[in-house]
Design a protein around this motif. Structure first.
Motif, mmCIF file in Angstrom:
data_model
loop_
_atom_site.group_PDB
_atom_site.id
_atom_site.type_symbol
_atom_site.label_atom_id
_atom_site.label_comp_id
_atom_site.label_asym_id
_atom_site.label_seq_id
_atom_site.Cartn_x
_atom_site.Cartn_y
_atom_site.Cartn_z
ATOM 1 N N SER A 355 1.699 -2.593 -8.413
ATOM 2 C CA SER A 355 2.103 -3.199 -9.668
ATOM 3 C C SER A 355 2.619 -4.591 -9.487
ATOM 4 O O SER A 355 3.233 -4.911 -8.529
ATOM 5 C CB SER A 355 3.154 -2.345 -10.343
ATOM 6 N N SER A 357 5.218 -6.941 -10.236
ATOM 7 C CA SER A 357 6.506 -6.528 -10.747
ATOM 8 C C SER A 357 7.653 -7.368 -10.271
ATOM 9 O O SER A 357 8.278 -7.079 -9.299
ATOM 10 C CB SER A 357 6.671 -5.093 -10.324
ATOM 11 N N VAL A 360 10.801 -4.976 -12.157
ATOM 12 C CA VAL A 360 10.302 -3.683 -11.733
ATOM 13 C C VAL A 360 10.482 -2.676 -12.848
ATOM 14 O O VAL A 360 11.523 -2.639 -13.477
ATOM 15 C CB VAL A 360 11.059 -3.214 -10.476
ATOM 16 N N TYR A 499 0.948 -3.140 -8.240
ATOM 17 C CA TYR A 499 1.761 -4.058 -7.442
ATOM 18 C C TYR A 499 0.856 -5.013 -6.674
ATOM 19 O O TYR A 499 0.160 -4.617 -5.739
ATOM 20 C CB TYR A 499 2.637 -3.270 -6.463
ATOM 21 N N ASP A 558 7.287 -4.677 -4.331
ATOM 22 C CA ASP A 558 7.279 -5.597 -5.457
ATOM 23 C C ASP A 558 7.468 -7.025 -4.956
ATOM 24 O O ASP A 558 7.501 -7.283 -3.742
ATOM 25 C CB ASP A 558 8.325 -5.211 -6.504
ATOM 26 N N HIS A 564 8.533 0.990 -3.311
ATOM 27 C CA HIS A 564 8.285 1.936 -4.400
ATOM 28 C C HIS A 564 7.309 2.991 -3.877
ATOM 29 O O HIS A 564 6.153 2.689 -3.591
ATOM 30 C CB HIS A 564 7.712 1.219 -5.625
#
Length: 715
Positions: A355, A357, A360, A499, A558, A564
């Motif tokens: 993602s 991000s 986030v 990300y 990120d 993550h």
């Protein structure tokens, strides 16, 4: 002389043991207060306190109250204390009252506080970071005050299991984002103070709370105030962006609420004019959406953009990284399509989603607010006719947030009909594609191979709805959020955040000369964040979630290089494949996927820590035979200081603290033990990493440019 001397020596020895025999205080409590005293910079104003040993209950340390041998209260308000609170507060298991307000304490609030406390006051200090997630496990908590600090970021969705909480003060911080839906679970909450923050969104989740006092002033809340709140005696709603028009049923205009209420009634004529204007605006928007969708539906328009810029410009951009490939094992899927030469190296990038991000995605933000706010018009039909969506809605729990259904045609358009140029990766369960929308929103779509479903109807709809409902309940700052799903025409897909920074595997093994290496502090931060994610799955989720596929390619980073964890909640599928789930990551007991346990996850996490330490892959056939298996090669050397120095990732160029390195290696050694019963629980791993950070006085946001040589570091 000899007998006399011997007698004297015995007498002295007896006296030396008397303090220990007479000590009243539990040893764990003493150790926790010793660490706290040191972390507070050993203030002389705390009479009786010591950095080592002592008897808080017997010697009446300042601010300490005991019951028998147990410390039950810590009252240190307004004493001008500096420093931090240490890392062993979780050992104060009998403390019910903890007050360190009105001091000058800094850094983040400790991840774990006294676990059985009913009263916690950390207000009027200089704490940064966010409210620690461990508070969600404090079932006896009645009073929480973290007001007047420097807390920031979004609140985690963590208030489901706090049945006794009566007072919560988060005021005068810099907290932002929407309020978490789990606030509606606080059925005993009488006083809530949120003023002077940067909160956004609606407050509907507060409507059914038994509040006597509510302060929402000076935020960025929108929408209407629930009508049920209008009977609150002390209500302040000033300084927000409340809606001005007619309120929906059950809600009231902000003009009639709060201390600064007052506004004028809206006349019927004005109301009609507003409605007509709204209809015109909506019609115009629909026309724009229709034509823009037709314009952007051609796959070639996406491919041109992706082929020309995404893969070629990454290395030329200002980013200090190049997301390349992460090794994934192929499953029972058909052979992958042949990719253009310039895409082949990056074809198998993440095992999963990724993602873009800076902000986030946090647990309290609904997927529809972050991505695809206005799906194409055919999604409305899908919502009405899709039997799968109905089944999912009937299965989700009361505290779960519904995932957003995506139409198959929508995802086909966004992925250019799942073109080769959009392939991000291929794992044991299916392929992952990048979905790009006309408004530049980017998502990751994981297509799960239909052969993994047991449903007799062949489409897996019922079983898939169970999985989506389960994954939708998982919310943690270090876990990738599920955005939505699609179950149409035999296709079962999960839609996740994307990300751009790729995976930890990318950074450690595929970055080459195009990116700066991860600094030591960043590596520790990645390990700690990932550990917290696994701890949440193992110990906070109900039922417990065993990940079964922890590896560096399933840890996404990120733009701030925060980790993550992805690929969670799919353990059911992993038990149906005879494949080795991750070469070099599997614990010795995992001869079959069904043998996986929480302790197997601990082993796999230890292997990831070894990757962070050495920069090596778990299994590397290019190395000499004795060095190919990372765990087998590294384990005998983890407690040898000289050998350890030779094992460190050369990319660090010596920029690491030896003591921190040694402690990191000690944690690894515990995790990768051959016998599962000897491996620690993930909560213990988290605490060990927190201890490492605390002892190191580590600035967790240092980067390579700010690093200093080992001899200059204060460790």
């Amino acid at each position: 002389m000899y007998p006399s001397s011997c007698s004297s020596l015995g007498f002295l020895l007896l006296f030396s043991l008397i303090p220990f025999a007479l000590s009243k205080t539990n040893s764990q409590d003493v150790a926790a207060l010793n660490v706290m005293y040191t972390s507070l910079n050993s203030p002389s104003k705390l009479d009786g306190w010591k950095a080592s040993g002592g008897d808080p209950c017997g010697d009446s340390w300042d601010g300490i109250t005991c019951s028998g041998s147990k410390v039950t209260e810590v009252r240190l308000s307004g004493m001008g204390l500096t420093g931090t609170l240490g890392y062993q507060l979780s050992n104060l298991k009998s403390v019910t009252y903890f007050d360190v307000s009105k001091n000058k304490l800094q850094n983040q609030i400790p991840y774990q506080l006294p676990p059985n406390a009913a009263y916690i006051d950390l207000s009027k200090n200089a704490f940064t970071g966010n409210v620690p997630y461990s508070i969600s496990l404090m079932a006896d908590l009645e009073h929480l005050d973290v007001g007047n600090n420097k807390l920031n970021g979004q609140l985690t969705d963590m208030f489901q299991k706090l049945p006794k909480l009566k007072v919560m003060d988060l005021s005068n911080n810099q907290l932002s984002g929407d309020l978490p839906q789990s606030l509606s679970s606080l059925k005993s909450l009488a006083q809530l103070f949120l003023q002077n923050n940067k909160f956004t969104g609606k407050i509907t989740m507060l409507g059914d709370l038994p509040l006597d006092e509510l302060n929402l002033a000076n935020n960025k809340f929108t929408g209407w105030i629930p009508a049920k709140l209008e009977d609150i005696n002390n209500l302040d709603t000033d300084g927000n962006n409340w809606s001005k028009g007619p309120a929906p049923p059950g809600q009231k205009k902000a003009a009639n609420a709060g201390k600064g209420g007052g506004g004028a009634r809206i006349s019927t004529g004005v109301l009609i004019a507003l409605i007509v204007l709204g209809v015109v605006v909506i019609a115009a928007l629909l026309i724009i959406v229709f034509f823009s969708r037709r314009k952007s539906s051609s796959p070639s328009s996406f491919l041109d953009d992706e082929e020309k810029s995404h893969h070629q410009n990454n290395r030329k951009s200002n980013n200090n990284f190049t997301p390349l490939t992460s090794q994934e094992l192929s499953g029972h899927n058909p052979p992958p399509p042949v990719l253009p030469p310039h895409l082949r190296q990056g074809a198998l990038r993440e095992s999963f989603e990724s993602s873009n991000s800076v902000d986030v995605k946090t647990p309290q933000k609904a997927p529809s607010q972050g991505y695809n706010k206005q799906p194409p018009s055919d999604l409305a039909q899908s919502l009405n006719d899709n039997e799968f969506a109905s089944r999912l809605n009937s299965k989700k729990g009361g505290g779960a947030r519904a995932a957003v259904p995506y139409a198959l045609s929508d995802l086909q358009s966004a992925t250019a009909s799942f073109a080769a140029g959009r392939l991000l990766g291929e794992g044991s369960l299916g392929r992952v594609y990048r979905a790009k929308y006309a408004d530049n929103k980017v998502l990751a779509v994981k297509k799960i191979d239909s052969s993994y479903f047991h449903d007799s109807n062949k489409d897996g709809g019922g079983e898939f709805s169970e999985i989506v409902a389960s994954i939708s309940k998982v919310h943690h700052p270090n876990i990738v959020e599920l955005v939505g799903f699609c179950s149409e025409q035999g296709h079962n897909m999960l839609v996740y955040e994307y990300y751009r920074n790729g995976s930890l595997h990318d950074f450690l093994h595929n970055s080459g000369d195009f990116s700066n290496p991860l600094t030591w502090n960043t590596r520790v931060r990645i390990a700690l964040g990932t550990a917290r994610a696994v701890e949440y799955l193992h110990e906070a989720c109900s039922p417990t979630v065993i990940h079964k596929n922890i590896k560096s390619s399933n840890i996404l980073l990120d733009l701030d290089l925060n980790p993550h964890l992805c690929d969670y909640g799919l353990g059911t599928f992993h038990t149906r494949t005879s494949q080795n789930l991750g070469v070099g990551y599997n614990a010795p007991e995992c001869t079959t996927p069904s043998a996986y346990s929480m302790k197997s996850d601990i082993y796999s996490f230890g292997v990831v820590m070894l990757e962070l330490l050495t920069g090596r892959m778990p299994f590397d056939h290019t190395k000499p035979k004795s060095e190919q298996a990372l765990v087998r090669w590294a384990t005998p050397q983890l407690h040898d200081i000289d050998a350890l120095a030779q094992m460190v990732d050369p990319a660090l160029r010596g920029l690491y603290p030896p003591k921190s390195l040694s402690r990191f290696a000690d944690i690894i050694a515990l995790c990768v033990q051959a016998e599962p019963e000897f491996r620690p629980a993930m909560s213990e791993v988290v605490q060990s990493l927190v201890t490492l950070v605390q002892r190191s006085s580590m600035n967790m946001k240092d980067d390579l440019a700010a690093s200093r040589r080992t001899e200059d570091l204060d460790y």
